[in-house]
Design an enzyme around this catalytic site. Structure first.
Site, mmCIF file in Angstrom:
data_model
loop_
_atom_site.group_PDB
_atom_site.id
_atom_site.type_symbol
_atom_site.label_atom_id
_atom_site.label_comp_id
_atom_site.label_asym_id
_atom_site.label_seq_id
_atom_site.Cartn_x
_atom_site.Cartn_y
_atom_site.Cartn_z
ATOM 1 N N TYR A 163 -10.658 7.300 18.980
ATOM 2 C CA TYR A 163 -11.644 6.711 18.061
ATOM 3 C C TYR A 163 -11.695 5.185 18.122
ATOM 4 O O TYR A 163 -12.338 4.545 17.288
ATOM 5 C CB TYR A 163 -11.455 7.287 16.657
ATOM 6 C CG TYR A 163 -11.942 8.740 16.681
ATOM 7 C CD1 TYR A 163 -13.263 9.053 16.390
ATOM 8 C CD2 TYR A 163 -11.127 9.766 17.147
ATOM 9 C CE1 TYR A 163 -13.751 10.348 16.506
ATOM 10 C CE2 TYR A 163 -11.605 11.065 17.277
ATOM 11 C CZ TYR A 163 -12.920 11.344 16.957
ATOM 12 O OH TYR A 163 -13.407 12.624 17.104
ATOM 13 N N HIS A 193 -0.919 -0.216 5.533
ATOM 14 C CA HIS A 193 -1.501 0.769 6.460
ATOM 15 C C HIS A 193 -0.596 1.969 6.739
ATOM 16 O O HIS A 193 -0.166 2.207 7.864
ATOM 17 C CB HIS A 193 -1.893 0.088 7.780
ATOM 18 C CG HIS A 193 -2.994 -0.913 7.621
ATOM 19 N ND1 HIS A 193 -3.720 -1.384 8.687
ATOM 20 C CD2 HIS A 193 -3.499 -1.520 6.526
ATOM 21 C CE1 HIS A 193 -4.629 -2.253 8.241
ATOM 22 N NE2 HIS A 193 -4.502 -2.358 6.936
ATOM 23 N N GLN A 242 0.819 -1.214 0.000
ATOM 24 C CA GLN A 242 0.000 0.000 0.000
ATOM 25 C C GLN A 242 0.855 1.266 0.000
ATOM 26 O O GLN A 242 0.334 2.367 0.130
ATOM 27 C CB GLN A 242 -0.935 -0.019 1.219
ATOM 28 C CG GLN A 242 -1.953 -1.161 1.129
ATOM 29 C CD GLN A 242 -2.706 -1.394 2.421
ATOM 30 O OE1 GLN A 242 -2.409 -0.804 3.460
ATOM 31 N NE2 GLN A 242 -3.696 -2.273 2.374
HETATM 32 CA CA LIG Z 1 -13.395 3.640 15.502
#
Ligand SMILES: [Ca+2]
Length: 412
Positions: free
Chosen positions: A295, A189, A125
């Protein structure tokens, strides 16, 4: 004809009958909600049995663009494009994964590859990733980009800047201004989006480098992996960053607990930063980013491991961790995105458009009060992995695909 009759008459009948089914009550007040009885665009079974935290967090009602529009292929000669941004004169600056940039006109004519950038790790990636230009580009011609850099310790996401030469063939004085350490021996990633925050600082996104070994770093404040980061154009932590006064945290961090963030965009009406990130098997997310917040990855997720096992304890909610505004299961693989601020297609105003890789379409999300109230799939018949979407000054969207295409999506 029958359908039109039904649409016009049915609300009157419901009203006349005293409406015992109150679910669609707001339909007449808000044009956005007229489709709230439409089935979601996703018809496949989810991978997990997880339940959303609130209504509309996944599989929002399907919506359809009513203004006639078309997606036109302007060129198919790009070589694995990744980032796209518009220049002040209306042309586009596009990165190619191999480590060069191209300039495309809005009719699809391409420049020769622009060189002079530091070498990239064009594997997996990695490669040359996101790109943005200085708010003062017309006077300083400065360009900023993200890329995968090889270091003795491994690969990492780096940010560089340089000046687009007057002849548009080279980047001059390319300088690396930031490195998202630690480096790691892997090619997955990297995150890699970059955009200005409206105050002259750069938002950049990283990933947690995918492996179980590095994954926990998404939760660690002394690592740049799995983060949204905010730096100055000299690579220093931006003033006002949330962790500036903490000894146990890196001052450049803006938010944390992310898996692999390839999408960043600022909402044109609220000024909020939004991101999208890849989940594992299920659990792609859209988040509204607030400074200093967590998050959740990899403690909470709506996805499961590729093996089919649960991730960690298999929980989707946790105290002190933010819920995604929206998630997908199965995944669509959200890459570059933009909000639409134009007037050319009125129902698109302030909608979010996301390039979907495995989904092979452009996601349109209708957002109301920070919630997703409608979803549509654009250009789903093209069979393209959409890598990035940006808005042109002409009120059209422009998108690049892994297959080398540049599309203009605009009013017919
Ligand atoms: Ca999340």
């Amino acid at each position: 004809m029958y359908k039109l009759f039904f649409l016009l008459i049915a609300p009157l009948l419901i009203f006349a009958c005293g409406n015992k089914t109150a679910g669609n009550k707001t339909a007449d007040n808000n044009p956005v909600d007229t489709a709230s009885n439409n089935p979601p665009v996703e018809t496949k079974a989810p991978n997990s049995s997880y339940k959303p935290a609130f209504k509309g967090q996944t599989r929002a009602p399907g919506v359809k663009t009513t203004t006639p529009y078309e997606g036109k292929v302007l060129t198919d000669k790009l070589n694995s494009p990744w980032g796209i941004t518009q220049l002040p004169d209306g042309r586009f600056l596009i990165t190619q994964k191999e480590g060069t940039m191209r300039i495309a006109t809005n009719t699809g004519e391409l420049s020769e590859p622009i060189t002079g950038l530091p070498p990239v790790v064009n594997a997996g990636q990695g490669g040359l990733l996101g790109v943005t230009i200085d708010p003062q580009f017309e006077s300083n011609r400065m360009v900023y980009w993200a890329f995968s850099e090889k270091t003795p310790e491994g690969n990492l996401t780096a940010i560089a800047k340089g000046k687009l030469a007057a002849n548009e063939k080279q980047i001059e004085n390319a300088t690396v201004i930031y490195r998202a350490t630690p480096a790691y021996n892997g090619t997955l990633h990297y995150g890699g989006r970059i955009l200005f925050d409206g105050k002259g600082n750069l938002f950049i996104s990283t990933g947690e480098r995918s492996d179980l070994q590095t994954r926990p770093q998404a939760q660690l404040l002394n690592s740049a992996l799995g983060k949204v980061i905010r730096i100055t154009t000299d690579g220093k932590p931006a003033a006002g960053n949330p962790f500036l006064n903490r000894n146990d945290a890196r001052p450049e961090l803006y938010s944390y607990g992310h898996r692999n963030v390839q999408s960043l965009a600022i909402h044109p009406a609220t000024g909020d930063l939004w991101e999208a990130e890849f989940g594992p098997r299920g659990g792609d997310e859209v988040n509204r980013i607030e400074p200093g917040k967590n998050y959740g990855w990899a403690t909470i997720t709506y996805g499961i491991e590729y093996s089919g096992k649960k991730v960690g304890d298999g929980i989707t909610q946790h105290e002190g961790m933010e819920q995604p505004v929206y998630y997908w299961d199965p995944v669509v693989s959200p890459s570059g995105m933009t909000f639409y601020s134009g007037d050319s297609i009125p129902e698109w105003k302030n909608n979010l458009f996301i390039g979907a890789l495995s989904g092979t379409h452009i996601v349109r999300l209708v957002i109301d009060n920070n919630r997703v109230v409608g979803e549509e799939r654009l250009l789903a018949n093209e069979g393209q992995r959409f890598r990035a979407v940006t808005e042109g000054k002409d009120g059209a969207l422009y998108a690049v695909t892994d297959g080398g295409r540049l599309y203009r999506i605009g009013r017919k």
